[in-house]
Design a protein around this motif. Structure first.
Motif, PDB file in Angstrom:
ATOM      1  N   ALA A  42       0.734  -1.142  -0.076  1.00 30.61           N
ATOM      2  CA  ALA A  42      -0.180   0.026   0.048  1.00 30.61           C
ATOM      3  C   ALA A  42       0.808   1.234   0.033  1.00 30.61           C
ATOM      4  O   ALA A  42       0.525   2.322  -0.828  1.00 30.61           O
ATOM      5  N   ALA A  43       2.088   1.183   0.766  1.00 30.00           N
ATOM      6  CA  ALA A  43       2.928   2.409   0.803  1.00 30.00           C
ATOM      7  C   ALA A  43       3.380   2.596  -0.571  1.00 30.00           C
ATOM      8  O   ALA A  43       3.485   3.911  -0.881  1.00 30.00           O
ATOM      9  N   THR A  44       3.622   1.454  -1.169  1.00 24.21           N
ATOM     10  CA  THR A  44       4.341   1.685  -2.652  1.00 24.21           C
ATOM     11  C   THR A  44       3.331   2.175  -3.666  1.00 24.21           C
ATOM     12  O   THR A  44       3.685   3.017  -4.455  1.00 24.21           O
ATOM     13  N   LEU A  45       2.286   1.783  -3.507  1.00 19.87           N
ATOM     14  CA  LEU A  45       0.900   2.180  -4.335  1.00 19.87           C
ATOM     15  C   LEU A  45       0.853   3.791  -4.095  1.00 19.87           C
ATOM     16  O   LEU A  45       0.662   4.381  -5.169  1.00 19.87           O
ATOM     17  N   ARG A  46       0.964   4.233  -2.844  1.00 17.89           N
ATOM     18  CA  ARG A  46       0.872   5.622  -2.568  1.00 17.89           C
ATOM     19  C   ARG A  46       1.825   6.307  -3.369  1.00 17.89           C
ATOM     20  O   ARG A  46       1.571   7.540  -3.476  1.00 17.89           O
ATOM     21  N   ALA A  64       9.326   2.766   4.810  1.00 17.20           N
ATOM     22  CA  ALA A  64       9.612   3.670   5.882  1.00 17.20           C
ATOM     23  C   ALA A  64       8.058   4.692   6.300  1.00 17.20           C
ATOM     24  O   ALA A  64       8.229   4.982   7.457  1.00 17.20           O
ATOM     25  N   ARG A  65       7.208   4.620   5.380  1.00 17.06           N
ATOM     26  CA  ARG A  65       5.993   5.121   5.750  1.00 17.06           C
ATOM     27  C   ARG A  65       4.982   4.086   6.833  1.00 17.06           C
ATOM     28  O   ARG A  65       4.060   4.687   7.126  1.00 17.06           O
ATOM     29  N   VAL A  66       5.546   2.995   6.781  1.00 13.88           N
ATOM     30  CA  VAL A  66       4.898   2.212   7.602  1.00 13.88           C
ATOM     31  C   VAL A  66       5.329   1.879   9.238  1.00 13.88           C
ATOM     32  O   VAL A  66       6.366   1.760   9.231  1.00 13.88           O
ATOM     33  N   GLY A  67       4.369   2.022  10.193  1.00 13.14           N
ATOM     34  CA  GLY A  67       4.830   2.062  11.437  1.00 13.14           C
ATOM     35  C   GLY A  67       4.131   0.855  12.171  1.00 13.14           C
ATOM     36  O   GLY A  67       3.297   0.036  11.390  1.00 13.14           O
ATOM     37  N   PRO A  77       0.296  -2.988  11.503  1.00 12.82           N
ATOM     38  CA  PRO A  77       0.910  -1.776  10.762  1.00 12.82           C
ATOM     39  C   PRO A  77      -0.026  -0.665  10.488  1.00 12.82           C
ATOM     40  O   PRO A  77      -1.218  -0.787  10.506  1.00 12.82           O
ATOM     41  N   THR A  78       0.739   0.531  10.500  1.00 11.61           N
ATOM     42  CA  THR A  78       0.185   1.848  10.006  1.00 11.61           C
ATOM     43  C   THR A  78       0.540   2.322   9.069  1.00 11.61           C
ATOM     44  O   THR A  78       1.709   2.062   8.725  1.00 11.61           O
ATOM     45  N   LEU A  79       0.029   3.394   8.114  1.00 13.12           N
ATOM     46  CA  LEU A  79       0.420   3.904   7.074  1.00 13.12           C
ATOM     47  C   LEU A  79       0.451   5.390   7.389  1.00 13.12           C
ATOM     48  O   LEU A  79      -0.534   5.899   7.491  1.00 13.12           O
ATOM     49  N   ASP A  80       1.622   6.217   7.019  1.00  7.76           N
ATOM     50  CA  ASP A  80       1.712   7.600   7.341  1.00  7.76           C
ATOM     51  C   ASP A  80       0.994   7.870   8.593  1.00  7.76           C
ATOM     52  O   ASP A  80       0.242   8.925   8.771  1.00  7.76           O
ATOM     53  N   GLY A  81       1.156   6.959   9.600  1.00  6.21           N
ATOM     54  CA  GLY A  81       0.748   7.330  10.993  1.00  6.21           C
ATOM     55  C   GLY A  81      -0.788   6.815  11.342  1.00  6.21           C
ATOM     56  O   GLY A  81      -0.964   7.133  12.420  1.00  6.21           O
ATOM     57  N   ALA A  82      -1.493   6.532  10.284  1.00  5.35           N
ATOM     58  CA  ALA A  82      -2.773   6.153  10.585  1.00  5.35           C
ATOM     59  C   ALA A  82      -3.088   4.752  10.451  1.00  5.35           C
ATOM     60  O   ALA A  82      -2.455   3.857   9.824  1.00  5.35           O
TER      61      ALA A  82
END
Ligand code: DC
Length: 222
Positions: A42-46, A64-67, A77-82
């Motif tokens: 999902a992070a790469t699609l973004r 790196a956008r995954v937490g 996991p979270t993505l961009d903090g959400a």
């Protein structure tokens, strides 16, 4: 040392829902390793980069956008903090995640995420290689299998919220068998895993078996 129950198996074998339930029964955290492959996708699609151009390095950079979010009962996991639970289950991610899961750098990154989640808590982890590559010393290893037609039927009931017709199950079985083939090299049964065929078991029965095995293993090793 925290206890680890590692549950592996092919797509739609009921790993995640079973692992979640087992974790709840034991009072441990559930970690779905597939969710981290999905979050990296999902992070790469973004980023907007076309999938044909995705490389190990590019996907790793996007990851790196995954937490990690510790929700008490699970580490997800979270993505961009959400939270990103819906996005990572969508068709765009499902259609590209096998490609990402084949990248060695991404596998190393997911493995590190899952190990970090298991550092401070007893966990029930599910995936394809938790009992082999990630937790070779797991307290208990389980490998779940089920007949493809039955896996397809269960998945459709979950998705549609109604019983599925035979032609729908046939099409879903075809897609599942193709996904099994795409993920085959990653899906490994550990030599010391307990094999459970869930085709003729209810979810309550499989959960009870795994909880009993986990309690016995924890008592022996703890
Ligand atoms: O279990 P799932 O459908 O959420 O898995 C998503 C993808 O990640 C699928 O292509 C298999 C892959 N995967 C993997 O290779 N290794 C894992 N430990 C977990 C998932």
């Amino acid at each position: 040392m925290p206890f680890v129950v590692a549950i592996d198996g092919p797509a739609a074998s009921g790993k995640s829902s079973t692992a979640q339930w087992v974790a709840r029964e034991l009072g441990w955290r559930h970690v779905d390793s597939g969710a981290f492959y999905r979050a990296a996708t999902a992070a790469t699609l973004r980023t907007g980069a076309p999938p044909e151009a995705w490389t190990d390095e590019g996907v790793l950079a996007a990851s790196a956008r995954v937490g990690r979010r510790d929700a008490g009962t699970s580490v997800a996991p979270t993505l961009d903090g959400a939270p990103c639970d819906d996005e990572i289950r969508g068709p765009a991610v499902t259609g590209h995640v096998s490609l990402v899961a084949r990248m060695p750098a991404v596998r190393a990154w997911v493995n590190a995420q899952v190990r970090a989640a298991a550092e401070a808590h007893h966990v029930v982890v599910d995936g394809r290689d938790m009992g082999t590559a990630v937790f070779p010393e797991a307290t208990l290893k389980v490998f779940l299998v089920a007949d493809p037609w039955e896996r397809a039927r269960r998945r459709l009931v979950q998705r549609l919220g109604r019983p599925a017709a035979d032609d729908e199950i046939a099409a879903e079985t075809d897609a599942l068998v193709k996904r099994d083939a795409a993920d085959a090299t990653q899906t490994v049964q550990a030599a010391d895993a307990v094999l459970i065929d869930t085709t003729y078991l209810t979810q309550v029965e499989q959960v009870e078996r795994i909880v009993a095995l986990a309690r016995a293993a924890a008592a022996r090793t703890g």
